[in-house]
Motif scaffolding. Structure first.
Motif, PDB file in Angstrom:
ATOM      1  N   PHE A   1     -15.041  -8.237 -13.737  1.00 35.06           N
ATOM      2  CA  PHE A   1     -15.214  -6.790 -13.843  1.00 35.06           C
ATOM      3  C   PHE A   1     -14.379  -6.054 -12.792  1.00 35.06           C
ATOM      4  O   PHE A   1     -13.749  -5.042 -13.090  1.00 35.06           O
ATOM      5  CB  PHE A   1     -16.689  -6.432 -13.683  1.00 35.06           C
ATOM      6  CG  PHE A   1     -16.961  -4.960 -13.768  1.00 35.06           C
ATOM      7  CD1 PHE A   1     -16.709  -4.254 -14.932  1.00 35.06           C
ATOM      8  CD2 PHE A   1     -17.456  -4.270 -12.668  1.00 35.06           C
ATOM      9  CE1 PHE A   1     -16.951  -2.895 -15.004  1.00 35.06           C
ATOM     10  CE2 PHE A   1     -17.697  -2.909 -12.739  1.00 35.06           C
ATOM     11  CZ  PHE A   1     -17.448  -2.222 -13.904  1.00 35.06           C
ATOM     12  N   PHE A   2     -14.378  -6.553 -11.556  1.00 39.49           N
ATOM     13  CA  PHE A   2     -13.567  -5.922 -10.516  1.00 39.49           C
ATOM     14  C   PHE A   2     -12.088  -5.909 -10.904  1.00 39.49           C
ATOM     15  O   PHE A   2     -11.381  -4.926 -10.681  1.00 39.49           O
ATOM     16  CB  PHE A   2     -13.741  -6.652  -9.184  1.00 39.49           C
ATOM     17  CG  PHE A   2     -15.006  -6.302  -8.458  1.00 39.49           C
ATOM     18  CD1 PHE A   2     -15.369  -4.975  -8.270  1.00 39.49           C
ATOM     19  CD2 PHE A   2     -15.831  -7.287  -7.952  1.00 39.49           C
ATOM     20  CE1 PHE A   2     -16.541  -4.640  -7.603  1.00 39.49           C
ATOM     21  CE2 PHE A   2     -17.001  -6.976  -7.286  1.00 39.49           C
ATOM     22  CZ  PHE A   2     -17.355  -5.639  -7.109  1.00 39.49           C
ATOM     23  N   LYS A   3     -11.631  -6.992 -11.492  1.00 41.94           N
ATOM     24  CA  LYS A   3     -10.239  -7.065 -11.918  1.00 41.94           C
ATOM     25  C   LYS A   3      -9.945  -6.055 -13.006  1.00 41.94           C
ATOM     26  O   LYS A   3      -8.880  -5.422 -13.015  1.00 41.94           O
ATOM     27  CB  LYS A   3      -9.933  -8.490 -12.404  1.00 41.94           C
ATOM     28  CG  LYS A   3      -8.485  -8.717 -12.801  1.00 41.94           C
ATOM     29  CD  LYS A   3      -8.253 -10.161 -13.215  1.00 41.94           C
ATOM     30  CE  LYS A   3      -6.797 -10.391 -13.611  1.00 41.94           C
ATOM     31  NZ  LYS A   3      -6.566 -11.825 -14.015  1.00 41.94           N
ATOM     32  N   ARG A   4     -10.882  -5.870 -13.916  1.00 42.06           N
ATOM     33  CA  ARG A   4     -10.694  -4.916 -15.003  1.00 42.06           C
ATOM     34  C   ARG A   4     -10.664  -3.483 -14.467  1.00 42.06           C
ATOM     35  O   ARG A   4      -9.834  -2.667 -14.881  1.00 42.06           O
ATOM     36  CB  ARG A   4     -11.821  -5.086 -16.025  1.00 42.06           C
ATOM     37  CG  ARG A   4     -11.757  -4.108 -17.191  1.00 42.06           C
ATOM     38  CD  ARG A   4     -12.955  -4.275 -18.102  1.00 42.06           C
ATOM     39  NE  ARG A   4     -12.981  -3.254 -19.126  1.00 42.06           N
ATOM     40  CZ  ARG A   4     -12.433  -3.393 -20.329  1.00 42.06           C
ATOM     41  NH1 ARG A   4     -11.809  -4.515 -20.647  1.00 42.06           N
ATOM     42  NH2 ARG A   4     -12.508  -2.414 -21.215  1.00 42.06           N
ATOM     43  N   VAL A   5     -11.577  -3.174 -13.548  1.00 42.68           N
ATOM     44  CA  VAL A   5     -11.622  -1.830 -12.991  1.00 42.68           C
ATOM     45  C   VAL A   5     -10.342  -1.506 -12.242  1.00 42.68           C
ATOM     46  O   VAL A   5      -9.798  -0.397 -12.349  1.00 42.68           O
ATOM     47  CB  VAL A   5     -12.848  -1.660 -12.070  1.00 42.68           C
ATOM     48  CG1 VAL A   5     -12.830  -0.294 -11.404  1.00 42.68           C
ATOM     49  CG2 VAL A   5     -14.130  -1.825 -12.862  1.00 42.68           C
ATOM     50  N   LEU A   6      -9.844  -2.462 -11.470  1.00 47.49           N
ATOM     51  CA  LEU A   6      -8.623  -2.228 -10.710  1.00 47.49           C
ATOM     52  C   LEU A   6      -7.427  -2.025 -11.629  1.00 47.49           C
ATOM     53  O   LEU A   6      -6.518  -1.246 -11.326  1.00 47.49           O
ATOM     54  CB  LEU A   6      -8.361  -3.388  -9.757  1.00 47.49           C
ATOM     55  CG  LEU A   6      -7.185  -3.177  -8.801  1.00 47.49           C
ATOM     56  CD1 LEU A   6      -7.431  -1.995  -7.880  1.00 47.49           C
ATOM     57  CD2 LEU A   6      -6.918  -4.425  -7.983  1.00 47.49           C
ATOM     58  N   ALA A   7      -7.416  -2.714 -12.777  1.00 50.21           N
ATOM     59  CA  ALA A   7      -6.330  -2.524 -13.734  1.00 50.21           C
ATOM     60  C   ALA A   7      -6.359  -1.110 -14.311  1.00 50.21           C
ATOM     61  O   ALA A   7      -5.311  -0.524 -14.596  1.00 50.21           O
ATOM     62  CB  ALA A   7      -6.427  -3.555 -14.852  1.00 50.21           C
ATOM     63  N   ALA A   8      -7.569  -0.562 -14.485  1.00 56.48           N
ATOM     64  CA  ALA A   8      -7.699   0.795 -15.016  1.00 56.48           C
ATOM     65  C   ALA A   8      -7.487   1.854 -13.945  1.00 56.48           C
ATOM     66  O   ALA A   8      -7.040   2.959 -14.242  1.00 56.48           O
ATOM     67  CB  ALA A   8      -9.074   0.976 -15.666  1.00 56.48           C
ATOM     68  N   CYS A   9      -7.821   1.526 -12.692  1.00 55.44           N
ATOM     69  CA  CYS A   9      -7.718   2.476 -11.571  1.00 55.44           C
ATOM     70  C   CYS A   9      -6.971   1.796 -10.431  1.00 55.44           C
ATOM     71  O   CYS A   9      -7.606   1.140  -9.583  1.00 55.44           O
ATOM     72  CB  CYS A   9      -9.100   2.928 -11.113  1.00 55.44           C
ATOM     73  SG  CYS A   9     -10.140   3.572 -12.428  1.00 55.44           S
ATOM     74  N   PRO A  10      -5.640   1.899 -10.382  1.00 53.41           N
ATOM     75  CA  PRO A  10      -4.860   1.203  -9.352  1.00 53.41           C
ATOM     76  C   PRO A  10      -5.193   1.628  -7.926  1.00 53.41           C
ATOM     77  O   PRO A  10      -4.933   0.884  -6.983  1.00 53.41           O
ATOM     78  CB  PRO A  10      -3.406   1.559  -9.704  1.00 53.41           C
ATOM     79  CG  PRO A  10      -3.452   1.975 -11.142  1.00 53.41           C
ATOM     80  CD  PRO A  10      -4.787   2.612 -11.338  1.00 53.41           C
ATOM     81  N   GLU A  11      -5.752   2.827  -7.745  1.00 50.19           N
ATOM     82  CA  GLU A  11      -6.083   3.299  -6.403  1.00 50.19           C
ATOM     83  C   GLU A  11      -7.260   2.497  -5.844  1.00 50.19           C
ATOM     84  O   GLU A  11      -8.352   2.495  -6.410  1.00 50.19           O
ATOM     85  CB  GLU A  11      -6.431   4.791  -6.437  1.00 50.19           C
ATOM     86  CG  GLU A  11      -5.289   5.696  -6.865  1.00 50.19           C
ATOM     87  CD  GLU A  11      -4.199   5.769  -5.808  1.00 50.19           C
ATOM     88  OE1 GLU A  11      -4.515   5.556  -4.615  1.00 50.19           O
ATOM     89  OE2 GLU A  11      -3.035   6.025  -6.178  1.00 50.19           O
ATOM     90  N   VAL A  12      -7.049   1.797  -4.737  1.00 50.65           N
ATOM     91  CA  VAL A  12      -8.100   0.983  -4.132  1.00 50.65           C
ATOM     92  C   VAL A  12      -9.113   1.887  -3.441  1.00 50.65           C
ATOM     93  O   VAL A  12      -8.733   2.796  -2.697  1.00 50.65           O
ATOM     94  CB  VAL A  12      -7.495  -0.006  -3.123  1.00 50.65           C
ATOM     95  CG1 VAL A  12      -8.592  -0.822  -2.444  1.00 50.65           C
ATOM     96  CG2 VAL A  12      -6.509  -0.932  -3.817  1.00 50.65           C
ATOM     97  N   PRO A  13     -10.420   1.683  -3.679  1.00 58.33           N
ATOM     98  CA  PRO A  13     -11.422   2.537  -3.041  1.00 58.33           C
ATOM     99  C   PRO A  13     -11.600   2.196  -1.568  1.00 58.33           C
ATOM    100  O   PRO A  13     -11.212   1.120  -1.107  1.00 58.33           O
ATOM    101  CB  PRO A  13     -12.691   2.217  -3.827  1.00 58.33           C
ATOM    102  CG  PRO A  13     -12.504   0.785  -4.237  1.00 58.33           C
ATOM    103  CD  PRO A  13     -11.033   0.643  -4.530  1.00 58.33           C
TER     104      PRO A  13
END
Length: 209
Positions: free
Chosen positions: A83-95
């Motif tokens: 899931f983390f990998k999927r979210v990062l693919a959708a939102c490249p900006e690191v929180p």
């Protein structure tokens, strides 16, 4: 009424229309949104598909904007990493910070974490603390839609539907109670104008086929 006017429509017409254009609309809406906030909230909720329990992973930012969702069967570390990998693919900006409940699956060890996740502040909160309300409240529209549809059926169709439903619903979900009537009408008109731009391919039948 349509049949009386000579228009023959299958009962699957709306579903087919959503399958064909929904993902494109959702993608355009996501691309037009502002950058996600620096704080992400993660939560997992159970959904029932034909009597079987599944887990819906959801991430939102501090403004309540849905970043991504993923329907999975398990709630282990492998599922969390996926899931983390999927979210990062959708939102490249690191929180800068990720807020989750005390679910052990989200407590990835540094040696097993993606490189970008190592430097992110990870905050675990108790359910009673209400610190993760952003993510927990984001499940409410899904629950309401689940009731209206009398439950979900297939995992693939549920994933596809909820992935499109979230961004499109939020595009029109203005905080009306915080806006005066004139401001609300103005913002709604802007949202509809943007929606007309997003849906250009379906406005011309010759190009929509």
């Amino acid at each position: 009424m349509l049949f009386d006017r000579g228009v023959v429509v299958s009962y699957k017409t709306i579903r087919r229309w959503c399958d064909k254009f929904g993902a494109g609309f959702a993608h355009r809406i996501k691309a037009s949104r502002r950058k996600p906030g620096a704080t992400w909230h993660l939560d997992v909720v159970f959904v029932t598909l034909r009597g079987e329990p599944w887990l819906l992973w959801r991430a939102v930012d501090q403004h309540g904007v849905e970043l991504d969702i993923l329907l999975q069967k398990r709630r282990d570390k492998t599922a969390a990493k996926r899931f983390f990998k999927r979210v990062l693919a959708a939102c490249p900006e690191v929180p800068g910070k990720i807020v989750t409940d005390q679910l052990r699956a989200t407590r990835l060890r540094k040696r097993r974490s993606p490189n970008w996740l190592i430097h992110v502040r990870h905050v675990f909160v108790k359910a009673s603390a209400r610190v993760n309300n952003r993510a927990e409240n984001s499940h409410q529209p899904t629950r309401e839609r689940e009731r209206r549809m009398r439950g979900f059926r297939l995992p693939e169709r549920t994933q596809a539907f909820l992935s499109n439903f979230g961004p499109i619903r939020q595009h029109f979900a203005l905080k009306r109670h915080r806006l005066p009537a004139s401001r609300y009408r103005q913002q709604l008109a802007l949202r509809f104008a943007a929606w007309h731009r997003f849906t250009v391919p379906t406005q011309n039948p010759s190009t929509a086929l």
